[in-house]
Enzyme design. Sequence first.
Site, mmCIF file in Angstrom:
data_model
loop_
_atom_site.group_PDB
_atom_site.id
_atom_site.type_symbol
_atom_site.label_atom_id
_atom_site.label_comp_id
_atom_site.label_asym_id
_atom_site.label_seq_id
_atom_site.Cartn_x
_atom_site.Cartn_y
_atom_site.Cartn_z
ATOM 1 C CB SER A 7 -0.894 0.020 1.236
ATOM 2 O OG SER A 7 -1.464 1.305 1.365
ATOM 3 C CG HIS A 32 -3.767 -1.706 -1.458
ATOM 4 N ND1 HIS A 32 -4.776 -2.581 -1.789
ATOM 5 C CD2 HIS A 32 -4.254 -0.934 -0.456
ATOM 6 C CE1 HIS A 32 -5.827 -2.350 -1.009
ATOM 7 N NE2 HIS A 32 -5.537 -1.345 -0.190
ATOM 8 C CG ASP A 34 -5.201 2.157 0.949
ATOM 9 O OD1 ASP A 34 -6.110 1.317 0.833
ATOM 10 O OD2 ASP A 34 -4.076 1.889 1.435
ATOM 11 C CG MET A 36 -8.580 6.723 2.749
ATOM 12 S SD MET A 36 -7.521 6.910 4.190
ATOM 13 C CE MET A 36 -6.730 5.297 4.226
ATOM 14 C CG HIS A 65 -9.264 -0.324 -0.311
ATOM 15 N ND1 HIS A 65 -8.643 -0.497 0.911
ATOM 16 C CD2 HIS A 65 -10.596 -0.447 -0.080
ATOM 17 C CE1 HIS A 65 -9.568 -0.716 1.837
ATOM 18 N NE2 HIS A 65 -10.755 -0.681 1.273
ATOM 19 C CG MET A 67 -11.337 2.571 2.254
ATOM 20 S SD MET A 67 -9.816 2.642 3.211
ATOM 21 C CE MET A 67 -8.649 2.926 1.899
ATOM 22 C CG MET A 136 -11.474 -3.093 5.445
ATOM 23 S SD MET A 136 -9.960 -2.603 4.583
ATOM 24 C CE MET A 136 -8.917 -2.009 5.904
ATOM 25 C CG ASP A 174 -6.040 -3.149 3.322
ATOM 26 O OD1 ASP A 174 -4.978 -2.814 3.868
ATOM 27 O OD2 ASP A 174 -6.721 -2.376 2.610
HETATM 28 C C1 DX5 Z 1 -6.304 1.243 5.746
HETATM 29 C C2 DX5 Z 1 -5.895 0.978 4.322
HETATM 30 C C3 DX5 Z 1 -4.751 0.054 4.223
HETATM 31 C C4 DX5 Z 1 -3.485 0.574 4.856
HETATM 32 C C5 DX5 Z 1 -2.714 -0.601 5.354
HETATM 33 O O1 DX5 Z 1 -7.464 1.965 5.773
HETATM 34 O O2 DX5 Z 1 -6.963 0.423 3.577
HETATM 35 O O3 DX5 Z 1 -4.519 -0.366 2.892
HETATM 36 O O4 DX5 Z 1 -2.707 1.326 3.975
HETATM 37 O O5 DX5 Z 1 -1.637 -0.138 6.066
HETATM 38 P P1 DX5 Z 1 -0.828 -1.065 7.094
HETATM 39 O O6 DX5 Z 1 -0.320 -2.231 6.337
HETATM 40 O O7 DX5 Z 1 0.214 -0.154 7.603
HETATM 41 O O8 DX5 Z 1 -1.836 -1.476 8.159
HETATM 42 ZN ZN ZN Z 2 -6.479 -0.571 1.553
#
Ligand code: DX5
Ligand code: ZN
Length: 216
Positions: A7, A32, A34, A36, A65, A67, A136, A174
């Site tokens: 990620s 990956h 992310d 948000m 991903h 979110m 998750m 994840d």
């Molecule tokens: C959290 C994200 C993850 C995050 C994981 O909301 O969806 O993908 O980046 O990070 P680590 O591996 O540090 O928990």
């Molecule tokens: Zn993620």
Amino acid sequence: MIKLSPSILAANFLKLGEEIESAADAGADYLHYDVMDGMFVPNISFGQGILKQVAARSRIPCDVHLMIEQPERYVESFAKNGARIITVHAEATRHLNRALHQIRECGCLAGVSLNPHTSPECLKYVLGDFDLVLVMTVNPGFGGQKMIPACIEKVRDIKAMLDAAGAAAEIEVDGGVSVETAGDLVRAGASVLVAGSAFFGAKDRKSYAAALKALG
Ligand code: DX5
Ligand code: ZN
């Protein structure tokens, strides 16, 4: 075979190009990404403009991903900007079936993500409409959190559900994934590991990636 999806939320953004290269060099399978929105999760990250540059630089497919609330509003745009896998949260859309079909119509692999409290029951009537389930293993929104142990049983339940239905979807995990925590998740049925802080914080990313992939 275990696949690894580092990620880039945990990458050093001041040298993002090199960080992206280092994931592929270490043998990662996906990158990956992310997204948000500050609504579905209490944090804001990056959008499709940056994805376009990241995807152009990446030698491995971008695993996006989302979110975000009502992800169907942005599926086409992320697909156009270089996503290869698009995962939406079951909790974030009223029309999961439609969102998954939309992702596939855009030429991407479709993923469903479930927050730690969400029962896998919601997958029952969309089996066959997705290519992966993103479980998750922390509450989404931030990197660097500790894996929630109850998620191991959840992965096992989802694996049993997929096997019983003859569904070929992969299970991706994840949040808080590291060489210490991933073994249990892999034994429960996970085959794609997202690792943010553990991967980008490793001294030797190549050996760290090999250690994670050797768990399978
Ligand atoms: C959290 C994200 C993850 C995050 C994981 O909301 O969806 O993908 O980046 O990070 P680590 O591996 O540090 O928990
Ligand atoms: Zn993620």
